[in-house]
Design an enzyme around this catalytic site. Structure first.
Site, PDB file in Angstrom:
ATOM      1  N   LYS A  44     -32.180 -42.876 -44.545  1.00 22.81           N
ATOM      2  CA  LYS A  44     -32.897 -44.135 -44.357  1.00 22.81           C
ATOM      3  C   LYS A  44     -34.031 -44.368 -45.360  1.00 22.81           C
ATOM      4  O   LYS A  44     -34.379 -45.514 -45.659  1.00 22.81           O
ATOM      5  CB  LYS A  44     -33.448 -44.225 -42.934  1.00 22.81           C
ATOM      6  CG  LYS A  44     -32.387 -44.259 -41.839  1.00 22.81           C
ATOM      7  CD  LYS A  44     -31.545 -45.514 -41.911  1.00 22.81           C
ATOM      8  CE  LYS A  44     -30.554 -45.624 -40.769  1.00 22.81           C
ATOM      9  NZ  LYS A  44     -31.145 -46.068 -39.518  1.00 22.81           N
ATOM     10  N   ASP A  86     -35.480 -46.481 -33.468  1.00 22.66           N
ATOM     11  CA  ASP A  86     -35.228 -45.448 -32.475  1.00 22.66           C
ATOM     12  C   ASP A  86     -35.193 -44.086 -33.163  1.00 22.66           C
ATOM     13  O   ASP A  86     -34.664 -43.115 -32.644  1.00 22.66           O
ATOM     14  CB  ASP A  86     -33.937 -45.713 -31.696  1.00 22.66           C
ATOM     15  CG  ASP A  86     -32.735 -45.873 -32.594  1.00 22.66           C
ATOM     16  OD1 ASP A  86     -32.864 -45.652 -33.821  1.00 22.66           O
ATOM     17  OD2 ASP A  86     -31.648 -46.222 -32.091  1.00 22.66           O
TER      18      ASP A  86
END
Length: 225
Positions: A44, A86
């Site tokens: 990410k 999350d």
């Protein structure tokens, strides 16, 4: 070039799984191991870092993103990076804030495990625990930035009117697929299986492997849990 300027950059390994290839009856199965990407346990950071670069460069009036982290530091205004997560995306945004000397505010949904929260806090971010489901947390994070020009929302999912930053995140993931191309060298690849999630990594794979200029255009398989 920008990612290569970040501390600890190296292409992540492409691991060959010989036993699985034998079990499936195929020539080879290769896995791009993203368990240590720029010191974080996920890919990410590639998208978050590039989107932050593009957004801060645009805010500073530059026509093109910075070519290095050092150059970006010189362009960074005192903004707060905001996101909902999350897990790994929020930590990546928080890491970018830390690298640039900026504040970060991260919203997390109900049920997020303690270790995930602690990991984001360890990056120096303010973490706001909510009792909301993920989609509602995204909206809460976005709403919190309304009327606050010093907040910058860096979200990896798009909606009508919020598409530019998610698009930059997709572009940032392109580094992963460029690395794969270099690592494969002359090998032919027939199928690329991509975990989908919110869709950004899959979109990056499609952008890469559907480039008309590419000699190899393998089939793509979107995989959902």
């Amino acid at each position: 070039e920008f990612h290569a300027s970040m501390p600890g950059y190296r292409p992540t390994p492409l691991v060959e799984l010989v036993e699985l290839a034998t079990e499936l009856g195929v020539g080879a199965v290769l896995v791009k191991d993203e368990s240590d990407r720029l010191g974080l346990p996920a890919f990410k950071i590639l998208g978050a870092s590039w989107a932050v670069n593009c957004a801060l460069s645009q805010r500073a009036g530059f026509d093109a993103p910075a070519k290095s982290l050092i150059e970006l530091r010189g362009r960074s205004a005192p903004v707060t990076l905001v996101s909902a997560t999350d897990g790994n995306h929020g930590r990546a945004v928080a890491r970018m804030a830390a690298l640039l000397g900026l504040a970060a505010r991260i919203y997390i949904p109900a049920g997020t495990v303690k270790e995930t929260v602690e990991a984001i806090i360890s990056e120096g971010a303010e973490v706001l625990q909510t009792d909301l489901a993920y989609d509602d947390v995204v909206w809460a994070a976005a709403s919190s930035t309304a009327g606050h020009p010093d907040d910058l929302l860096v979200q990896d999912t798009a909606w009508q009117g919020y598409e530019q930053i998610p698009g930059w995140i997709v572009d940032g993931y392109g580094t992963l697929f460029d690395e794969i191309t270099a690592q494969l060298a002359e090998r032919t690849i027939h199928l690329v299986a991509v975990p989908t999630g919110v869709g950004s990594l899959l979109q990056a794979a499609l952008q890469h492997y559907r480039d008309p200029a590419l000699e190899q255009r393998p089939a793509l398989l979107a995989v959902e849990p």
